[in-house]
Design an enzyme around this catalytic site. Structure first.
Site, PDB file in Angstrom:
ATOM      1  N   GLY A  13      -5.505  -1.034  13.927  1.00 54.08           N
ATOM      2  CA  GLY A  13      -6.847  -0.948  13.342  1.00 54.08           C
ATOM      3  C   GLY A  13      -7.132  -2.123  12.407  1.00 54.08           C
ATOM      4  O   GLY A  13      -7.735  -1.954  11.354  1.00 54.08           O
ATOM      5  N   SER A  15      -9.159  -4.471  12.946  1.00 52.07           N
ATOM      6  CA  SER A  15     -10.467  -5.082  13.204  1.00 52.07           C
ATOM      7  C   SER A  15     -11.456  -4.873  12.065  1.00 52.07           C
ATOM      8  O   SER A  15     -12.488  -5.535  12.013  1.00 52.07           O
ATOM      9  CB  SER A  15     -11.052  -4.506  14.507  1.00 52.07           C
ATOM     10  OG  SER A  15     -11.106  -3.098  14.437  1.00 52.07           O
ATOM     11  N   VAL A  66      -4.314   3.914  20.065  1.00 46.27           N
ATOM     12  CA  VAL A  66      -2.987   4.318  19.564  1.00 46.27           C
ATOM     13  C   VAL A  66      -2.584   5.731  19.990  1.00 46.27           C
ATOM     14  O   VAL A  66      -1.406   6.075  19.966  1.00 46.27           O
ATOM     15  CB  VAL A  66      -2.858   4.187  18.020  1.00 46.27           C
ATOM     16  CG1 VAL A  66      -2.872   2.745  17.582  1.00 46.27           C
ATOM     17  CG2 VAL A  66      -3.887   5.034  17.292  1.00 46.27           C
ATOM     18  N   SER A 144      -3.500   9.372   2.911  1.00 46.14           N
ATOM     19  CA  SER A 144      -4.747   9.523   2.154  1.00 46.14           C
ATOM     20  C   SER A 144      -4.506  10.497   1.011  1.00 46.14           C
ATOM     21  O   SER A 144      -3.661  11.400   1.116  1.00 46.14           O
ATOM     22  CB  SER A 144      -5.853  10.097   3.047  1.00 46.14           C
ATOM     23  OG  SER A 144      -6.942  10.535   2.249  1.00 46.14           O
ATOM     24  N   TYR A 157      -8.588  16.047   9.140  1.00 48.19           N
ATOM     25  CA  TYR A 157      -8.201  14.767   8.533  1.00 48.19           C
ATOM     26  C   TYR A 157      -7.077  14.970   7.509  1.00 48.19           C
ATOM     27  O   TYR A 157      -6.068  14.266   7.537  1.00 48.19           O
ATOM     28  CB  TYR A 157      -9.435  14.144   7.874  1.00 48.19           C
ATOM     29  CG  TYR A 157      -9.196  12.761   7.300  1.00 48.19           C
ATOM     30  CD1 TYR A 157      -9.086  11.651   8.125  1.00 48.19           C
ATOM     31  CD2 TYR A 157      -9.090  12.567   5.927  1.00 48.19           C
ATOM     32  CE1 TYR A 157      -8.870  10.384   7.592  1.00 48.19           C
ATOM     33  CE2 TYR A 157      -8.882  11.312   5.389  1.00 48.19           C
ATOM     34  CZ  TYR A 157      -8.774  10.212   6.226  1.00 48.19           C
ATOM     35  OH  TYR A 157      -8.561   8.967   5.691  1.00 48.19           O
ATOM     36  N   LYS A 161      -3.121  13.636   7.657  1.00 51.27           N
ATOM     37  CA  LYS A 161      -2.527  12.760   6.645  1.00 51.27           C
ATOM     38  C   LYS A 161      -1.331  13.433   5.961  1.00 51.27           C
ATOM     39  O   LYS A 161      -0.365  12.770   5.610  1.00 51.27           O
ATOM     40  CB  LYS A 161      -3.590  12.340   5.619  1.00 51.27           C
ATOM     41  CG  LYS A 161      -4.731  11.507   6.228  1.00 51.27           C
ATOM     42  CD  LYS A 161      -4.236  10.223   6.866  1.00 51.27           C
ATOM     43  CE  LYS A 161      -5.361   9.337   7.357  1.00 51.27           C
ATOM     44  NZ  LYS A 161      -4.900   8.074   7.943  1.00 51.27           N
ATOM     45  N   ILE A 190     -12.198   4.553  -0.787  1.00 51.05           N
ATOM     46  CA  ILE A 190     -12.250   3.099  -0.631  1.00 51.05           C
ATOM     47  C   ILE A 190     -13.532   2.712   0.120  1.00 51.05           C
ATOM     48  O   ILE A 190     -13.912   3.378   1.091  1.00 51.05           O
ATOM     49  CB  ILE A 190     -11.015   2.598   0.161  1.00 51.05           C
ATOM     50  CG1 ILE A 190      -9.708   3.177  -0.412  1.00 51.05           C
ATOM     51  CG2 ILE A 190     -10.973   1.067   0.206  1.00 51.05           C
ATOM     52  CD1 ILE A 190      -9.367   2.815  -1.839  1.00 51.05           C
TER      53      ILE A 190
HETATM   54  P1  NAP Z   1     -12.476   1.831   9.422  1.00 52.91           P
HETATM   55  O1  NAP Z   1     -13.104   0.620   8.831  1.00 52.91           O
HETATM   56  O2  NAP Z   1     -13.277   2.766  10.232  1.00 52.91           O
HETATM   57  O3  NAP Z   1     -11.213   1.326  10.279  1.00 52.91           O
HETATM   58  C1  NAP Z   1     -10.526   2.143  11.170  1.00 52.91           C
HETATM   59  C2  NAP Z   1      -9.733   1.270  12.116  1.00 52.91           C
HETATM   60  O4  NAP Z   1      -8.968   2.106  13.021  1.00 52.91           O
HETATM   61  C3  NAP Z   1     -10.629   0.391  12.994  1.00 52.91           C
HETATM   62  O5  NAP Z   1     -10.028  -0.883  13.145  1.00 52.91           O
HETATM   63  C4  NAP Z   1     -10.629   1.135  14.320  1.00 52.91           C
HETATM   64  O6  NAP Z   1     -10.865   0.286  15.445  1.00 52.91           O
HETATM   65  C5  NAP Z   1      -9.212   1.686  14.363  1.00 52.91           C
HETATM   66  N1  NAP Z   1      -9.097   2.799  15.289  1.00 52.91           N
HETATM   67  C6  NAP Z   1      -9.846   3.938  15.312  1.00 52.91           C
HETATM   68  N2  NAP Z   1      -9.468   4.711  16.352  1.00 52.91           N
HETATM   69  C7  NAP Z   1      -8.478   4.049  16.995  1.00 52.91           C
HETATM   70  C8  NAP Z   1      -7.689   4.329  18.129  1.00 52.91           C
HETATM   71  N3  NAP Z   1      -7.832   5.465  18.847  1.00 52.91           N
HETATM   72  N4  NAP Z   1      -6.767   3.422  18.515  1.00 52.91           N
HETATM   73  C9  NAP Z   1      -6.609   2.289  17.820  1.00 52.91           C
HETATM   74  N5  NAP Z   1      -7.313   1.949  16.739  1.00 52.91           N
HETATM   75  C10 NAP Z   1      -8.245   2.833  16.332  1.00 52.91           C
HETATM   76  O7  NAP Z   1     -11.820   2.735   8.284  1.00 52.91           O
HETATM   77  P2  NAP Z   1     -10.878   2.400   7.040  1.00 52.91           P
HETATM   78  O8  NAP Z   1     -11.482   3.084   5.880  1.00 52.91           O
HETATM   79  O9  NAP Z   1     -10.543   0.967   6.959  1.00 52.91           O
HETATM   80  O10 NAP Z   1      -9.580   3.250   7.445  1.00 52.91           O
HETATM   81  C11 NAP Z   1      -8.311   2.669   7.683  1.00 52.91           C
HETATM   82  C12 NAP Z   1      -7.240   3.710   7.395  1.00 52.91           C
HETATM   83  O11 NAP Z   1      -7.272   4.048   5.999  1.00 52.91           O
HETATM   84  C13 NAP Z   1      -7.426   5.020   8.144  1.00 52.91           C
HETATM   85  O12 NAP Z   1      -6.160   5.520   8.568  1.00 52.91           O
HETATM   86  C14 NAP Z   1      -8.019   5.950   7.111  1.00 52.91           C
HETATM   87  O13 NAP Z   1      -7.758   7.293   7.383  1.00 52.91           O
HETATM   88  C15 NAP Z   1      -7.313   5.452   5.870  1.00 52.91           C
HETATM   89  N6  NAP Z   1      -7.981   5.833   4.623  1.00 52.91           N
HETATM   90  C16 NAP Z   1      -9.235   5.366   4.334  1.00 52.91           C
HETATM   91  C17 NAP Z   1      -9.843   5.735   3.122  1.00 52.91           C
HETATM   92  C18 NAP Z   1     -11.200   5.267   2.724  1.00 52.91           C
HETATM   93  O14 NAP Z   1     -11.717   5.760   1.692  1.00 52.91           O
HETATM   94  N7  NAP Z   1     -11.830   4.345   3.447  1.00 52.91           N
HETATM   95  C19 NAP Z   1      -9.153   6.586   2.244  1.00 52.91           C
HETATM   96  C20 NAP Z   1      -7.892   7.034   2.574  1.00 52.91           C
HETATM   97  C21 NAP Z   1      -7.308   6.646   3.771  1.00 52.91           C
HETATM   98  P3  NAP Z   1     -12.285   0.399  16.239  1.00 52.91           P
HETATM   99  O15 NAP Z   1     -13.356   0.407  15.185  1.00 52.91           O
HETATM  100  O16 NAP Z   1     -12.296  -0.803  17.110  1.00 52.91           O
HETATM  101  O17 NAP Z   1     -12.216   1.683  17.012  1.00 52.91           O
END
Ligand code: NAP
Length: 249
Positions: A13, A15, A66, A144, A157, A161, A190
């Site tokens: 992820g 991207s 994944v 998370s 979710y 986690k 975040i």
């Molecule tokens: P995001 O910008 O939506 O990024 C999610 C990433 O995961 C994207 O690159 C997406 O690629 C990829 N992804 C989704 N489904 C996938 C799949 N089936 N196979 C491979 N790649 C996949 O969100 P983010 O906030 O950066 O989240 C990143 C991580 O941090 C996640 O695990 C999330 O649970 C965790 N997290 C985030 C927060 C927050 O507040 N943002 C808090 C706690 C934990 P595509 O877009 O190309 O599908």
């Protein structure tokens, strides 16, 4: 420096959001950054590649789901064929499908668990064999704060986690004898695509729970990941580092 001497970092992820910040933070001369995207198409993935290359790294990217073990095996197989090793794996790919337990669809539950938890399992299983042969490596799983606190409306979710934290500790115990560390980073709230759609009321309620009084930035999570991936963290394994502004203590 030839290909075999480069440090090879894999970020799932990569991207967007936190994954992109991690990829950029770890980029630099002597490092190959490998990452995937899935549904977003390759535009955002190419943006990451440009930034990674600007930082002096080689960028290597593929479309991978994944949750598919076959996709994941092929992904890691190609990386090892091209670069001979994997030093760091960051299991960052994840999604959230929110809904109260009484309304949560079985298919949504399955989808979240299959990406967030099974996806990390697939990647860890593939990379473990490679790192065991190397007798070195570092795995960091993106958990998370809700995996430890729970959060109304996030049953699938938070379960994924919490499961990831248990998986982290188990794999840390299994791989420690081979010099491999396995840790988790648990971000709070975040600023990324995942949180931008949150209704204003929910956002305010979330902010009220954060002693530091603000949301976090993807780069602040990347700092913790980079630390765990570095030699400085060589004696740390099976731990969860919380990056949440004090939301959970
Ligand atoms: P995001 O910008 O939506 O990024 C999610 C990433 O995961 C994207 O690159 C997406 O690629 C990829 N992804 C989704 N489904 C996938 C799949 N089936 N196979 C491979 N790649 C996949 O969100 P983010 O906030 O950066 O989240 C990143 C991580 O941090 C996640 O695990 C999330 O649970 C965790 N997290 C985030 C927060 C927050 O507040 N943002 C808090 C706690 C934990 P595509 O877009 O190309 O599908």
């Amino acid at each position: 420096m030839n290909e075999e001497e480069k440090q090879v970092v894999v970020v799932t992820g990569g991207s967007s959001g936190i994954g992109r910040a991690v990829a950029l933070h770890m980029a630099g001369p002597g490092t190959v950054i490998c990452y995937n995207y899935h549904r977003s198409g390759d535009r955002r993935a190419k943006e990451t590649a440009k930034l990674v290359e600007k930082a002096g790294s080689l960028a290597w990217c593929a479309r991978v789901d994944v949750s598919s073990q076959a996709d994941v095996k092929e992904f890691f197989g190609k990386i090892v064929k091209d670069y001979g090793r994997i030093d760091v794996l960051v299991n960052n790919a994840g999604i959230a499908i929110d809904g109260l337990i009484v309304r949560l669809k079985e298919s949504d539950w399955d989808r979240v668990l299959s990406i967030n938890l099974k996806g990390a399992f697939n990647c860890m299983q593939a990379v473990s064999k490679i790192m065991m042969k190397q007798r070195a490596g570092s795995i960091i799983n993106m958990a998370s704060v809700v995996g430890v606190m729970g959060n109304a409306g996030q049953a699938s979710y938070s379960a994924s986690k919490a499961g990831l934290i248990g998986l982290t500790k188990t794999v840390a115990r299994e791989l420690a004898a081979r010099g491999i560390t396995v840790n988790a980073v648990a971000p709070g709230f975040i600023d990324t695509a995942m949180t931008e759609g949150l209704p204003e009321k929910a956002r305010e309620a979330m902010l009220a729970q954060i002693p530091l009084g603000r949301t976090g930035q993807p780069e602040e999570v990347a700092e913790a990941v980079a630390f765990l991936a570095s030699r400085k963290a060589a004696y740390i394994t099976g731990q969860v580092i919380h990056v949440n502004g004090g939301m959970y203590m």
